[in-house]
Structure formats: structure tokens, C-alpha cells
Write an enzyme that holds these catalytic residues in place. Structure first.
Site, PDB file in Angstrom:
ATOM      1  N   ASP A 251      20.505  21.367 -14.491  1.00 30.37           N
ATOM      2  CA  ASP A 251      22.500  20.839 -14.671  1.00 30.37           C
ATOM      3  C   ASP A 251      22.610  19.953 -14.283  1.00 30.37           C
ATOM      4  O   ASP A 251      22.110  18.716 -13.733  1.00 30.37           O
ATOM      5  CB  ASP A 251      23.464  22.139 -14.156  1.00 30.37           C
ATOM      6  CG  ASP A 251      24.614  22.145 -15.056  1.00 30.37           C
ATOM      7  OD1 ASP A 251      24.996  21.966 -15.953  1.00 30.37           O
ATOM      8  OD2 ASP A 251      25.607  23.284 -14.362  1.00 30.37           O
TER       9      ASP A 251
HETATM   10  C1  BGC Z   1      27.491  22.882 -17.191  1.00 29.66           C
HETATM   11  C2  BGC Z   1      25.765  23.909 -18.102  1.00 29.66           C
HETATM   12  C3  BGC Z   1      26.526  22.836 -19.060  1.00 29.66           C
HETATM   13  C4  BGC Z   1      26.179  21.992 -18.904  1.00 29.66           C
HETATM   14  C5  BGC Z   1      25.930  20.750 -20.035  1.00 29.66           C
HETATM   15  C6  BGC Z   1      27.644  22.183 -16.958  1.00 29.66           C
HETATM   16  O1  BGC Z   1      28.626  20.877 -15.932  1.00 29.66           O
HETATM   17  O2  BGC Z   1      27.593  23.811 -15.756  1.00 29.66           O
HETATM   18  O3  BGC Z   1      26.533  25.130 -18.132  1.00 29.66           O
HETATM   19  O4  BGC Z   1      25.342  23.750 -19.776  1.00 29.66           O
HETATM   20  O5  BGC Z   1      27.441  20.840 -17.665  1.00 29.66           O
HETATM   21  O6  BGC Z   1      27.335  20.505 -20.634  1.00 29.66           O
END
Ligand code: BGC
Length: 764
Positions: free
Chosen positions: A279
């Protein structure tokens, strides 16, 4: 010199087009045999494009990195032209011409926005959910996106956690079926209109302590395997191309650096063969968790089984040094690089890097009539009618009392509330659509729906919160206009004074759920509640349309408001969809997929809990000493899992079992007759629950094991059957073996998890 390398790149690119005719393994072997260490590490680097902000802002020279072969993928990057341009740099200017993955958070639709995932799960309509994902992928791929960060399959029993909006609720069985449907919908057969799915957040993110986002998670393996892991496994088994590790710790180790999670479980136990991306910035965050410096967390992450680094710039900066010093082996780099290249191969990017950049699709594939209809149909299926009391208002005589909903298109309807006339808010969290000005507000949709048959009188009535700082703290970009609360309320009461019925559009604004939107108070915010109370005090029937990204607490409303329909965030077609249901074209058919608590103190509250040694005996009217209960509140929720009313009534006949004993290789069948005994054609969700009465570990009081959404015309009845086989009786025992243990079982069928009829059988 430069020219020569451009020509070489073009030649190589041409070669790669023909080479994709080779089987994947051979193709990737061949490509990897030409790659330098830096080029391999480059494939593991994922950076943001900055068109959407979902984490720390980084201004990276994407084109330069792509040309140097130091970029494997980008995210938050929008616009087909821009994608084509960057892809061209990667393909034509880098030495080996390897195309990029282009990722985006396409979570519930794209230009056509479907309801938030929690709402979608309340439809219990797997075909519609799959179709929604198919449409989302079609729209995303028309714009150059080939990788979507969905499905989010985190089970959660924590409505304080704002991200419950993104998942399918509290149940592992339903969550698993939804996860599979979404993977199928997005990926199809990896055609031109399909994108690669990314299952997130692996794992257990939904169990953040106290519902506070990014917080610590700690749980037993038995609970993990039985309650939290099933949807991830289902998505892996459905062939999801990628997984995203979560921000939280699992057994004290941040998921991104957790070898047990990413290798022992995901690879060795589940045989997963897609790639794992972190993530946003989570290799960097592992340092803040306290695992050491960025070199250390990079080493831990790659060795744990992380393949791609999202936005930590950790792999790109640290892996070469780690390999040179012998801390990381080439086999780790090769393994990760291979998985990323395989993903690109599966998407057909080597054969045609511009596969998802067809200009004509921008005109034909976005926000089409067909997509909008699908979103509208789906939204109408997600609304959960929680209460619908009889009333004699609206020009009916006392003797003609009937439930307030559906509304008649007559008289004067007061439409009140801060969410009634806002077009961008209704899509909820995680919308990356470009043209929200195309959507209708509820007010506009309602005016259209009633035409000249009734009058719609609107007043905003109040702000979301009295305190501007609180409201704006929750709001970045989709502001509800600030009004003077006292004046707005006076105006609303004037509008309500000569109305026949009051419809309130209240609740959460979009930014109050989703990432980083945990709440400690789940009741209707202050000024909205005050206004609602005054509107109820008029004595007129009040219909509350509760907008929310989570179960909220509506105990006062349940006592005092005439009707409540939870409309969540229904997407771009919300306005029309609400009117379809409000005025009776469709009967409400959504059923809760998260328990709605009565009070905050009951949280976490969920239907599939264990019995404890001191359960409160059924029918106990008040608090009981030395039982598992509270002195000041009953254990029951306000509305149970699976609950939702309809405009019609359904009568369940006595269920029958085909036998009372089951052989391990056999099955038994439950049949129940369901009759629509009311006046409306409607859909019902028939639910099957099972309880393992005695086992080697304590098992939940009931677990969903099957469901069927059926349509019945008024007066129509149907037999619904469920085949029960041994797989439905299996669970993970304390040795984490997946077993069915012989003995007695209860099987329950009904309209929700509370109102069931129970039969018994024995597994031999
Ligand atoms: C979130 C994810 C997301 C990623 C990319 C993160 O902050 O937890 O769910 O896919 O950002 O945008």
C-alpha cells in the site's frame, strides 16, 4: 549514440510484440535474461502520477524514470493521452521497451459511479455486482487504466472505521462471494475491456483497534482463518492478478514485511501466483512502525514476498546496495521481477502496449446510457428500508392508514436537508469521475419524477455540522454550502408547515467515511439531529433518507421518525434511483450486511459471534446478573445483519430437510416456500445459516452459508432450495486444518439473521 539506442529500442519492442506469442514463462525468461539488475529493480517501482491524491504528494520525473527503465508502474494517473505518451516513453525510449502498468483506484465504477461497495453488498445481487465491475473496467480501460485497486475485501465489524464503506461488510461467506464476483467482473478473460484486479488490503486491515484507521491489529489464528481470511482466499482462488499488502501489523509485523503472511500463507498455503504490491508508502511506514531504517524494511519486504513498492522509493533506492552487500539475493529480485512481468504479459501489454489507449473508446465507452441504467438499477437494490410506519397523513382518511412509503405523487412534499441538492456528494468516497456536473441532485430527480402531479418544496435546513471546522475537516473539495443554521432551520420549518409529508436527506457527507475517516460518534451530526427533531415535532410524517458510508446509530430515529431508508452513497444515479424506490416503481430490497448497533458501546457487534459460557437466555426481558450482557443496554442490535423491509410482505412456509443425517460425501437439501403476501411485486433475499452445535473449538451461533435473491410478483410463491454439503460445514480447527467434524448441526432459514426457523441434522 542516442539515435542508435532509440532504434534498438524500437527493434526490441517489435520483437516483443511477436514474442508474446511465446508462452508466458518462456517469454518472461527470455526477457529477464536480457535485463540488468537495475532494470529488474526498476520493474518493482510504482510511483504516483499526481492526478488523484491518496497519500504523500511526490513529484517524480516519471518520463525520465520510464526512459531509464526505472519505473514499472504508475498510479493515480489520468487521461488516455497522458497514458499513451508515458507508455510511449517506456516502450520507445527505455532499453528494453517494457510497458508500464497503469493503476487507479477504480473502486465502485469510474465515470459511471456505482454505489459504494458496502452498499453494493447490501444488494446481495452477485450478478449485478459482477456487471458493475465489468462496466467499471470497461470505462477504466477506455482511458488507459489497466490495473484497478479493487476489490477491497477487508471484513470488518467496526462501524467506527470509515473504510467499511469500501468493503462488503461483516460476513466472510458473503464477502467471499462478492470478492469473486468483482474479480471476475474486472478481469474477465483479460480482454481489451478488462483490467487486472488488486485484492486489498492483505490482511486484516478491517480489524484496526477501536476502529481507528491504520491502528494495530491483533487476533488469534483461529479467528483469522475462520472470520477474516476467507474473502482474500476466495479472491486469490478466483485468479486475481495482484494483491496489496495492508498498512497494519499482523502478529506485530507490518503486513508488507510479514513473511508468514506474504509467503507462508499466500504462496505456500494458498498457491497464489500473482504479484504483491505494497500500500501507499508502507515500506517507509514500516520504519515508523519501528522495524529499522529504510534499507532494513526494504530487505524485510522483498524477503517477505513483496514484489512492488508503492510510493516508498525504497526498492529503487535501496535494493541495489542490498544485493551488492549480500543482504538480498538475486533470487528475491528475480522472483519479484518475474511476477510483475507476468502481470504485464497477462494484460497483453507486450503484444500491444497501447491496448488500452484506443481514442474512439473515449467517445463510446464512458458514462453511456447502458452503464447509467445498470448503476441506477443497482443503486435501487442497495437501499435498505429499516422502518415504514403507518400514517394517516397525505390526504388519506383515518380509516385508510397505510405505511408512509411508497410516497404518492400528490400534494406537497417538503424535501429538506443538506444532502438533498448536492450532486457531487452522492458518489461517496473514492470517486475519480471527471464529470460530476452530469449527475442529478436528489431534488432535481424528485422534481422530474413527480412532474406536475405534486409539488416539491426544498430547504437545505442546516449544515452538516454546526462547527465549520468540523465540517471542513471532513470535507476536501465537495463542500456543502455553509448556511446560517438558525435561519436555515426557520426556513425549513416554514417549508414543512404546509407540506403533506417531509422527506429528509441527511446523514454523512462523502468524506465522513472512506480512508482516514474514523468517527467516535455515529449518530446524526448535531444540527441535523436538532432539525430532524423539530421536523418530527410538527406531527407530520417524516421519511428519513439516511446517507452513510457505514452503519450509523439511529436509535432515536427508529423510535420517532415515520420511515427510515438507508441510502448509503448510491453513485452517480442516486437521485433517480432513490425516486424509483421512494415512489414505488421498485420495492426496497437491500438487506444489511453489517449489523446496525443501538449504541456505540455495543461495538463491535456482529451476528456470527460465539456463544460464550454465559449467553443471555432467549426471551430474557431485562438485565441478568452473571450473564454476558450490559447493565444499561440489551445485547440485541437495532437492526440485525440481513435485515431490510419491503413494500410487500413475505411469508415463509415451514422449511423441510431431505433427511436428518448426512454422509460425509453426501448432501441434504433444505426447501422452504416463500410467498409474496402483499400488494407489490418485490425481491426477497432468502438466507441460510448453519450452526455447528458441538465441535473441538467453540463455533459461532450461526454463520451464513447460502442465500438466494428471488423476485416474486404480488401473490406469487416459490420453493427455494439449498443443497447442504460437507464443505459448508468445514472450519479451521485449532491446528488450522480445514475440517468438518461429525455431530449435530442446526440449519436456519429466514429473511434475516434474527428471524429464522431452525431444523437439525447430524453429520455422520
Ligand atoms: C489506500 C489504498 C489505495 C492506495 C492507492 C492507499 O492510501 O489505502 O486503498 O489503493 O492508497 O491510491
Amino acid at each position: 549514440m542516442k539515435r542508435i539506442s532509440v532504434i534498438t529500442a524500437a527493434l526490441l519492442a517489435a520483437l516483443s510484440v511477436s514474442a508474446q506469442k511465446l508462452p508466458m514463462r518462456e517469454y518472461v525468461d527470455n526477457l529477464m535474461s536480457k535485463m540488468t539488475l537495475d532494470e529488474k529493480i526498476g520493474q518493482l517501482n510504482l510511483l504516483p502520477g499526481g492526478d488523484v491524491t491518496t497519500g504523500a504528494v511526490m513529484n517524480s520525473p516519471l518520463a525520465q524514470l520510464a526512459a531509464e527503465g526505472k519505473l514499472g508502474a504508475v498510479l493515480n494517473f489520468k487521461g488516455q493521452d497522458k497514458v499513451r505518451e508515458l507508455q510511449a516513453v517506456a516502450v520507445k525510449k527505455s532499453r528494453l521497451g517494457i510497458p508500464l502498468l497503469i493503476g487507479l483506484d477504480v473502486i465502485h465504477g469510474n465515470q459511471t459511479v456505482f454505489p459504494i461497495p458496502l452498499a453494493q453488498s447490501c444488494s446481495w445481487d452477485l450478478a449485478a455486482i459482477e456487471e458493475g465491475a465489468r462496466i467499471a473496467a470497461k470505462e477504466a480501460t477506455a482511458q488507459g487504466i489497466n490495473w484497478v485497486y479493487s476489490p477491497m475485501v477487508d471484513i470488518s465489524v467496526e462501524p467506527r472505521w470509515g473504510r467499511v464503506a469500501e468493503g462488503a461488510g461483516e460476513d466472510p461467506y458473503l464477502g467471499s462471494r462478492v470478492a469473486e464476483a468483482l474479480v471476475r467482473g474486472y478481469q474477465g478473460n483479460y480482454g481489451k475491456e478488462n483490467a487486472m484486479a488488486c485484492v486489498k488490503h492483505f490482511a486484516l486491515y478491517g480489524a484496526a483497534e477501536a476502529g481507528r484507521d491504520y491502528n494495530t491489529v491483533d487476533m488469534s489464528r483461529v479467528r483469522m482463518f475462520n472470520q477474516y481470511l476467507p474473502p482474500y482466499k476466495a479472491a486469490a482462488d478466483a485468479g486475481a492478478g495482484s494483491f496489496m499488502s495492508s498498512f497494519n501489523v499482523v502478529d506485530g509485523i507490518p503486513a508488507t514485511c510479514n513473511r508468514w503472511l506474504l509467503t507462508d500463507l499466500l504462496r505456500d498455503r494458498w498457491s497464489y501466483d500473482g504479484f504483491v504490491v505494497t500500500d501507499y508508502g508502507s515500506i517507509g511506514e514500516a520504519c515508523i512502525h519501528g522495524l529499522g531504517d529504510l534499507s532494513t524494511t526494504s530487505e524485510l519486504a522483498i524477503k517477505a514476498g513483496t514484489d512492488m513498492d508503492m510510493c516508498s522509493k525504497a526498492f529503487i533506492d535501496k535494493l541495489r546496495g542490498l544485493v551488492e552487500s549480500g543482504r538480498v539475493g538475486m533470487d528475491d529480485i528475480d522472483r519479484a521481477c518475474r511476477r510483475v512481468l507476468e502481470a504485464k504479459y497477462k494484460l497483453g501489454l507486450f503484444a500491444d502496449p497501447y491496448r488500452f489507449c484506443e481514442p474512439k473508446r473515449l467517445k463510446t465507452d464512458l458514462y453511456t446510457e447502458e452503464h447509467r441504467m445498470a448503476a441506477r438499477e443497482m443503486a435501487a437494490k442497495t437501499f435498505v428500508l429499516l422502518k415504514n410506519e403507518e400514517t394517516s397523513f397525505g390526504g388519506r382518511r383515518e380509516s385508510q392508514c397505510s405505511p408512509v412509503l411508497p410516497l404518492k405523487k400528490q400534494g406537497k412534499i417538503a424535501l429538506i436537508g443538506p444532502l438533498a441538492d448536492n450532486r457531487t456528494n452522492m458518489v461517496g468516497c473514492w470517486s475519480t469521475a471527471d464529470t460530476p456536473e452530469l449527475y442529478s441532485t436528489l431534488k432535481e430527480a424528485m422534481e422530474r419524477a413527480v412532474g406536475d402531479k405534486a409539488q416539491v418544496a426544498f430547504a437545505q435546513g442546516c449544515n452538516i455540522y454546526a462547527d465549520e471546522a468540523t465540517q471542513n475537516g471532513a470535507s476536501f473539495g465537495r463542500h456543502i454550502p455553509r448556511v446560517d443554521d438558525a435561519q436555515a432551520k426557520a426556513e425549513a420549518l416554514r417549508v414543512a408547515a404546509d407540506a403533506d409529508v417531509i422527506v429528509c436527506a441527511m446523514g454523512e457527507m462523502a468524506e465522513m467515511s472512506g480512508e482516514s475517516s474514523s468517527r467516535t460518534d455515529l449518530t446524526l451530526p448535531d444540527v441535523q439531529m436538532a432539525l430532524l427533531k423539530d421536523l418530527v415535532a410538527t406531527g407530520k410524517p417524516v421519511v428519513l433518507l439516511n446517507f452513510s458510508g457505514r452503519p450509523t446509530i439511529m436509535s432515536w430515529e427508529a423510535e420517532n421518525v415515520t420511515a427510515i431508508m438507508n441510502v448509503w452513497f448510491g453513485g452517480s444515479e442516486t437521485g433517480d434511483a432513490i425516486c424509483d424506490v421512494l415512489f414505488g416503481e421498485k420495492s426496497p430490497s437491500g438487506r444489511l450486511t453489517m449489523t446496525m448497533p443501538k449504541t456505540l458501546g455495543q461495538i463491535p457487534i456482529y451476528y456470527n459471534h460465539l456463544n460464550t459460557g454465559r449467553p443471555v437466555p432467549a426471551g430474557t426481558p431485562v438485565f441478568r446478573k452473571y450473564q454476558s450482557n450490559y447493565i444499561d443496554e440489551r445485547n440485541e442490535p437495532l437492526y440485525p445483519f440481513g435485515y431490510g423491509l419491503s413494500y410487500t410482505t413475505f411469508e415463509y412456509g415451514k422449511p423441510q430437510l431431505s433427511g436428518t443425517t448426512m454422509q460425509a460425501d453426501g448432501k441434504i437439501t433444505l426447501t422452504v416456500n416463500v410467498k409474496n403476501t402483499g400488494n407489490y411485486d418485490a425481491d426477497e433475499v432468502v438466507q441460510l445459516y448453519i450452526r455447528d452445535v458441538a465441535a473441538t473449538i467453540s463455533r459461532p451461533v450461526k454463520e451464513l452459508k447460502g442465500f438466494e435473491r428471488i423476485s416474486l410478483k404480488a401473490g406469487e410463491s416459490r420453493d427455494v432450495t439449498f443443497d447442504i454439503n460437507v464443505d459448508m460445514l468445514k472450519f479451521y480447527n485449532s491446528d488450522l486444518q480445514y475440517v468438518a467434524e461429525p455431530g449435530d448441526f442446526e440449519v436456519m432459514v429466514g429473511a434475516n439473521s434474527r428471524d429464522v426457523q431452525t431444523l437439525k441434522f447430524t453429520l455422520q
